[in-house]
Structure formats: C-alpha cells, structure tokens
Enzyme design. Sequence first.
Site, mmCIF file in Angstrom:
data_model
loop_
_atom_site.group_PDB
_atom_site.id
_atom_site.type_symbol
_atom_site.label_atom_id
_atom_site.label_comp_id
_atom_site.label_asym_id
_atom_site.label_seq_id
_atom_site.Cartn_x
_atom_site.Cartn_y
_atom_site.Cartn_z
ATOM 1 N N PRO A 2 0.772 -1.212 0.000
ATOM 2 C CA PRO A 2 0.000 0.000 0.000
ATOM 3 C C PRO A 2 0.812 1.274 0.000
ATOM 4 O O PRO A 2 1.625 1.513 0.895
ATOM 5 C CB PRO A 2 -0.753 -0.095 1.316
ATOM 6 N N GLU A 3 0.557 2.084 -0.977
ATOM 7 C CA GLU A 3 0.866 3.497 -0.849
ATOM 8 C C GLU A 3 -0.504 4.168 -0.776
ATOM 9 O O GLU A 3 -1.517 3.478 -0.649
ATOM 10 C CB GLU A 3 1.711 3.975 -2.040
ATOM 11 N N LYS A 61 -0.649 6.768 4.556
ATOM 12 C CA LYS A 61 -0.825 5.318 4.447
ATOM 13 C C LYS A 61 -1.458 4.721 5.698
ATOM 14 O O LYS A 61 -1.555 3.501 5.812
ATOM 15 C CB LYS A 61 0.530 4.654 4.183
ATOM 16 N N HIS A 95 -1.885 -16.200 5.343
ATOM 17 C CA HIS A 95 -1.239 -15.297 6.293
ATOM 18 C C HIS A 95 -2.262 -14.512 7.110
ATOM 19 O O HIS A 95 -2.040 -13.351 7.440
ATOM 20 C CB HIS A 95 -0.293 -14.356 5.549
ATOM 21 N N ARG A 115 4.315 -10.419 5.685
ATOM 22 C CA ARG A 115 5.601 -10.090 6.319
ATOM 23 C C ARG A 115 5.461 -9.542 7.740
ATOM 24 O O ARG A 115 6.462 -9.357 8.432
ATOM 25 C CB ARG A 115 6.366 -9.105 5.434
ATOM 26 N N LYS A 157 15.487 21.703 3.903
ATOM 27 C CA LYS A 157 16.120 20.434 4.257
ATOM 28 C C LYS A 157 17.447 20.265 3.528
ATOM 29 O O LYS A 157 17.649 20.804 2.441
ATOM 30 C CB LYS A 157 15.188 19.265 3.903
ATOM 31 N N ARG A 267 17.215 -0.562 -1.593
ATOM 32 C CA ARG A 267 16.052 -0.775 -2.448
ATOM 33 C C ARG A 267 16.478 -0.422 -3.865
ATOM 34 O O ARG A 267 17.616 -0.672 -4.246
ATOM 35 C CB ARG A 267 14.876 0.080 -1.958
#
Length: 283
Positions: A2-3, A61, A95, A115, A157, A267
């Site tokens: 999910p996003e 999310k 699961h 997971r 930032k 990733r």
Amino acid sequence: MPELPEVETIRAGLDRWLPGRSIADVEVLHPRSVRNHEPGPDHFASLLRGRTITGTARRGKYLWLPLDSGDALLCHLGMSGQFLLKGADEPADKHLRVRLSFADDQPELRFVDQRIFGYLDYADGGADLPASVAHIARDPLDPLFDDAEYSARLRRKRTEVKRSLLDQTLISGIGNIYADEALWRSRLHWSHPVAELTEEQVAELLGHIRDVLAEAVVQGGTSFDSQYVNVNGQGGYFSLVINAYGREGEPCKRCGDPIRREPWMNRSAYSCPTCQPPPAATR
DNA sequence: CGTTCCTCCTGAGAGC
DNA sequence: TGCTCTCAGGAGGAAC
C-alpha cells in the site's frame, strides 16, 4: 501493498460496508500484528468486543476505524497487509493474522499480512486522529495540505528529493513506486538536493505527485468493488500506466532510451538516464 | 538537533 | 533438487 492509492481504495471499500456494524469477536492469530498494544492480544480483543464502528478515516498510508467509544481501531498495512471481507465459513487465508467478526451473520473482516510489518492497534481517544499518527504530515490529496508551507519546509532540508518524498513527516502517502513515477514526470533525478529546487520546481513536482496519486486512486477504485466479499486491495494497481518503476531496460516512454535501475537505500530507484540526468555538482 | 541507515518478517525468483 | 543470494509498494529508532 500500500501506498496512498491502495490504502484509499481499501478505505473506500470498507466505508461501504463497516460503519454501523458491531464487533462481536476478535481473534488474534499472530501476536506481532498487535505488537504496539502493550497489554497484549487478549486485552486488544477485549477492548474491541461490543464496540460499533462509526466510520473510516485515512491520513497518508495510515487507516483507522473510529468507534462509538471515541477511540479507534488503527491500522498500518506495512509492506504486505490486506483487509479482506469474507464469509466466516471460507477457509483461513495463508497469512491470516487477525479476524474480526460482527454481531450479525455478515462477512468477517480479515487482516492478512505475509511479512507482518503492518499492525493493528487500539487508539485511545483516536477517533479524529490517533496519537501515533499525529506526527504524519497531511497527504497531498488532503484539502488542508498547505503547498506554500510544504515548499518552504522542503527547501530548508539538506537531503535528496527522493528521500524527502518518502519522509512521511514532510508529505505523506508516497512510497517507492509513486516517488519514482512523480520524479520521472518531473524530469528530476532522485539525488537532486531539495535545497536547490526552485519554488516553481516544487510546485511542478507537487502537481505531478497529485496527478499520479489521483490517477491511481481512480484505477484502484474499480477493483475493490467487484464483490465486497472477495476484495483484495491490490487489484487495481497494475492498470495504472507505469513509466519508470520496475521498467529496467525498457524504453522510456518519452525518449526511448532504456530505463535504468540504481541501488538505493537497500532498495531501487528507477529513472530515465536521458530525461533525468543526475544533478551537476554545484561546488 | 537533523539526517542516514539498519532492522523487523516471509516468500519468490535467479543462479549455481 | 536444494542451497544461497537478492529483492519486495514501510517506518521506527539507533547511530552518526
């Protein structure tokens, strides 16, 4: 998996089914799925029994179900979480982690999570906004998202643009896929320093983020409503036109050059080497 | 203080 | 076949 679009699709599906229903029983099949509830799974279940779900809500999310007690059932799907509405007589999913059944003979709500990065939690007084979600920024589809404030905060930032998109305290709802898609549309390399983005570039990036998320929400919406009972929140995702993510070696849909994959933060980052050149060193 | 990166899990697929 | 290695849409918190 999910996003924002996937979570929103699930929320919308649940919203057509759950409000007004009373929780008859809760069965926790894996304690890790309620690990944030310190008193443990039995206590978690006892708090929910007899409560009535009054609505559905989402920020980024995070998804939660406000209860008649003023509290909420909070959920984060992690990497692999799903909500399924199924008949109680259907076989347990591989699961299956938590099962909620309702007062009548209606389908049960199943939390399935391979997971176990996702979790459910009981949020005291969290009907409006659970305390553990308070640090999460509004998402870009939220009408109260403040573009000017975001732009100013972002450009202060000292980080790279893709990192910033995944920082849920700056802007929420974006994950690895939609980050790469928004950057492709913006012709920005993932390593571009946010401090060097102009206000115009941030505005353009924000526009592309909104476009890709909104398009995905529309696509996802079609999959959830086939049968409320057999819902798998992931379904609509693949109908979205993907331009970068997972397309290593395939031609860029703008210039035809092969999309590259770069290792990134344990990733991957996908981009077009021609349309999205790495930023020139500025010093 | 802000930023980076490791870790929590299970499973699929590739390569040997 | 079976082993090892890599990778997977996330995020909190330790480490710097």
